[in-house]
Scaffold this active site. Structure first.
Site, mmCIF file in Angstrom:
data_model
loop_
_atom_site.group_PDB
_atom_site.id
_atom_site.type_symbol
_atom_site.label_atom_id
_atom_site.label_comp_id
_atom_site.label_asym_id
_atom_site.label_seq_id
_atom_site.Cartn_x
_atom_site.Cartn_y
_atom_site.Cartn_z
ATOM 1 N N GLU A 1 9.829 -4.159 12.628
ATOM 2 C CA GLU A 1 9.363 -3.019 11.835
ATOM 3 C C GLU A 1 8.094 -2.460 12.478
ATOM 4 O O GLU A 1 7.192 -3.214 12.831
ATOM 5 C CB GLU A 1 9.057 -3.493 10.408
ATOM 6 C CG GLU A 1 8.665 -2.367 9.488
ATOM 7 C CD GLU A 1 8.567 -2.816 8.042
ATOM 8 O OE1 GLU A 1 8.024 -3.907 7.786
ATOM 9 O OE2 GLU A 1 9.018 -2.068 7.158
ATOM 10 N N LYS B 1 -1.391 -7.167 -9.230
ATOM 11 C CA LYS B 1 -2.349 -7.246 -8.116
ATOM 12 C C LYS B 1 -1.919 -6.179 -7.115
ATOM 13 O O LYS B 1 -1.015 -6.384 -6.296
ATOM 14 C CB LYS B 1 -2.296 -8.647 -7.490
ATOM 15 C CG LYS B 1 -3.555 -9.080 -6.760
ATOM 16 C CD LYS B 1 -3.970 -8.198 -5.609
ATOM 17 C CE LYS B 1 -3.129 -8.366 -4.364
ATOM 18 N NZ LYS B 1 -3.466 -7.361 -3.303
ATOM 19 N N GLU C 1 -4.960 -3.949 -1.827
ATOM 20 C CA GLU C 1 -6.413 -3.735 -1.729
ATOM 21 C C GLU C 1 -6.735 -2.500 -0.898
ATOM 22 O O GLU C 1 -7.856 -2.035 -0.870
ATOM 23 C CB GLU C 1 -7.092 -4.978 -1.144
ATOM 24 C CG GLU C 1 -6.736 -5.336 0.295
ATOM 25 C CD GLU C 1 -5.420 -6.123 0.421
ATOM 26 O OE1 GLU C 1 -4.578 -6.058 -0.507
ATOM 27 O OE2 GLU C 1 -5.235 -6.786 1.461
ATOM 28 N N ARG C 2 -5.685 -1.961 -0.196
ATOM 29 C CA ARG C 2 -5.966 -0.818 0.672
ATOM 30 C C ARG C 2 -6.017 0.499 -0.091
ATOM 31 O O ARG C 2 -6.673 1.441 0.329
ATOM 32 C CB ARG C 2 -4.904 -0.746 1.777
ATOM 33 C CG ARG C 2 -5.079 -1.895 2.743
ATOM 34 C CD ARG C 2 -4.375 -1.615 4.031
ATOM 35 N NE ARG C 2 -3.149 -2.379 4.099
ATOM 36 C CZ ARG C 2 -2.313 -2.323 5.125
ATOM 37 N NH1 ARG C 2 -2.556 -1.517 6.117
ATOM 38 N NH2 ARG C 2 -1.232 -3.050 5.143
ATOM 39 N N PHE D 1 0.809 -1.225 0.000
ATOM 40 C CA PHE D 1 0.000 0.000 0.000
ATOM 41 C C PHE D 1 0.839 1.270 0.000
ATOM 42 O O PHE D 1 0.359 2.335 -0.376
ATOM 43 C CB PHE D 1 -0.931 0.009 1.226
ATOM 44 C CG PHE D 1 -0.256 0.434 2.506
ATOM 45 C CD1 PHE D 1 -0.128 1.786 2.828
ATOM 46 C CD2 PHE D 1 0.280 -0.494 3.389
ATOM 47 C CE1 PHE D 1 0.506 2.188 3.993
ATOM 48 C CE2 PHE D 1 0.919 -0.101 4.558
ATOM 49 C CZ PHE D 1 1.030 1.247 4.856
ATOM 50 N N CYS E 1 9.711 1.686 3.314
ATOM 51 C CA CYS E 1 10.673 0.625 3.599
ATOM 52 C C CYS E 1 12.061 1.213 3.815
ATOM 53 O O CYS E 1 12.940 0.544 4.335
ATOM 54 C CB CYS E 1 10.710 -0.385 2.473
ATOM 55 S SG CYS E 1 11.400 0.290 0.968
#
Ligand code: NAD
Length: 511
Positions: free
Chosen positions: A400, A191, A194-195, A167, A300
């Site tokens: 994390e 793909k 979905e967020r 996301f 990241c």
């Protein structure tokens, strides 16, 4: 100490702003997925529902993969210069729409507009790097390996390749893969997360406007776990590129590998700053704050552990500068130009991050700066938070967090700092702030991470270089972007040739 800078509380609006249900992009058409379940897509700044994302089923994935496989023979036979020109067109199309794309990123993911603009620019740079396909795809020839025998190596596309993306960079990360995948002659299935799937939808709409990219070369499947599992096991998918959390990366890599696919899986991170006492103070504070708290720490490459080096007085001076800088940061909606620290992706994410901070405090950590909002009604915003755990093995230093939280460690000298940084199981990035070339060289030699910053807070390599970490931050061999991307999306074919002549051998060639 609590953050004072917070301005107006975010306006909560859980109304159904739109009833639009997103579609999948398959074979050049926007089609309704068969999968009946769906999730709300929300604006992190207001909680307003922006759309509903369908959770595609195995059948939906099969449609997209089949469309990609059908487009592959013609696309791989398309001359390489024609494919390169299709990439030029994609570059122009994205560039012409870059502001709209940036605004979508802010709306859907929440980061500040400036940050979103930077993200889109980075994504476009990956397209520019992929335009070099005609040079990068050249093979190798070795003449006369034996009498009259030559060997040549050509690189050919794999077939259908899939990308599963996170996301936090909804424009850039799909564009780490799409351009290289199709430039090399593969057909592509994306793909997205979905967020925040709206930016990927727009990118595919723009791809659809480019005549030089035929239907089926680029496809998009919305969804979550079922869609991912179907891509990982579909017999017509040849390779999978993944970016997300380390646990998901490991899962994706093992399932896809078991199914015989090529995989690159970029995982999570716990990036350290080494803050030397000789660092230029203003550059250090600006670099650390933008890295630790920009995008609310949801990068990241975010630095999330500051290893403060020096004697007691030097450590205190560095810490005081960081705290003073962090206190001045403005927390707010990404669309507000005054905002430094955007909301997290959802209220649930904020509650999770605040829970991790509370856990460290329970274990005896010192709270240096408290940006927690707490409570279920506080939306997705959280201010910069600085914590000094009591135990070097504390979760806050090891795992994390993916929120605006900076954990502090102290070290007497550079060697000790490098040892602390290398004790992490992750190895995505590490940053040093110093004015000493010797310290920089020792850091570069000793640190165990894939991407380093020297007086740079967010050490994101440009697209012409490989992007990925080491250790638990990466599973695979070839990294994203740069030459690694051309190699990942192609396989070598080596041809050994002899051309016997019925006539007596001519001098030289066959002797
Ligand atoms: P995530 O792992 O939750 O999701 C990534 C993708 O995997 C999504 O498309 C999601 O639908 C899918 N997915 C998630 N769980 C799954 C499961 N159990 N089975 C099948 N599919 C699943 O990651 P995220 O929260 O969206 O992204 C944040 C993470 O990504 C952080 O850990 C961050 O460090 C990492 N990240 C890494 C890099 C890098 O370059 N190493 C870059 C960006 C983000």
């Amino acid at each position: 100490m609590s953050v004072q800078a917070h301005t107006v509380p975010p306006t909560r609006d859980s109304s159904n702003g739109t009833s639009e249900r997103l579609r999948n992009y398959v074979g050049g058409e926007w089609i309704e997925p068969a999968g009946g379940e769906e999730l709300d897509v929300r604006n992190p700044a207001t909680d307003q529902i922006l759309a509903r994302v369908p959770l595609s089923s195995a059948e939906d994935v099969d449609r997209a993969v089949t469309a990609a496989a059908a487009a592959f023979p013609a696309w791989r036979a398309t001359p390489v210069l024609t494919r390169a020109r299709a990439l030029f067109a994609l570059r122009e199309k994205l560039d012409a729409n870059r502001e709209e794309l940036a605004q979508l990123v802010t709306l859907d993911m929440g980061k500040t507009l400036d940050d979103a603009r930077g993200e889109v620019r980075r994504g476009i740079e990956s397209v520019e790097a992929a335009c070099a396909i005609s040079g990068e795809l050249k093979g190798e020839v070795l003449e006369q390996v034996a009498g009259g025998v030559d060997v040549e190596m050509v690189r050919q596309p794999l077939g259908v390749v899939a990308a599963i993306t996170p996301f936090n960079f909804p424009a850039m990360i799909p564009l780490w893969f799409l351009p290289y995948a199709i430039a090399t002659g593969n057909c592509f299935v994306l793909k997205p997360s979905e967020r925040d799937p709206l930016t990927a939808r727009r990118i595919c709409e723009l791809v659809g406007e480019i005549e030089a990219i035929p239907a089926g070369v680029v496809n998009l499947v919305n969804g979550a776990h079922e869609a991912v599992d179907s891509l990982l096991t579909h017999p017509l998918v040849d390779a999978v590129s993944f970016v997300g959390q380390t646990t998901t990366a490991r899962y994706v890599a093992s399932r896809a590998t078991e199914a015989g696919k090529r995989v690159q899986a970029l995982g999570g991170a716990k990036n350290a700053f080494v803050l030397m006492p000789d660092a230029e103070p203003d550059a250090m504070v600006a670099g650390v704050l933008s890295s630790a708290f920009g995008a609310a720490g949801q990068r990241c490459l975010a630095g999330s552990v500051a290893i403060v080096v020096g004697d007691d007085a030097e450590q205190e001076a560095t810490l005081a500068r960081l705290v003073a800088g962090a206190e001045g940061l403005q927390v707010g909606a990404g669309a507000d130009p005054a905002t430094d620290v955007c909301p997290l992706v959802s209220p649930e994410a904020r509650i999770r991050v605040e829970g991790m901070v509370a856990g460290a405090l329970d274990r005896g950590a010192g709270l240096v700066l408290d940006g927690r909002r707490e409570g279920g009604e506080a939306g997705a915003e959280m201010g910069p938070t600085i914590v000094e755990p009591a135990d070097p093995a504390d979760e806050l230093l090891r795992e994390e967090i993916f929120g605006p939280v900076l954990a502090i460690r102290r070290a007497p000298d550079l060697d000790a700092a490098i040892e602390i940084a290398n004790s992490s199981r992750f190895g995505n990035a590490a940053m040093i702030f110093t004015s000493s070339g010797a310290s920089m060289r020792a850091f570069r030699f000793g640190i165990e991470a894939g991407m380093l910053g020297v007086n740079v807070g967010v050490a994101a390599p440009i697209a012409w270089f490989p992007f990925a970490g080491w250790k638990d931050s990466f599973v695979g061999d070839l990294h994203a972007n740069g030459r690694d991307a051309f190699a990942f999306y192609t396989r070598a074919k080596v041809v050994t040739s002899r051309w016997p002549s019925p006539a007596p051998a001519t001098a030289g060639a066959a002797s």
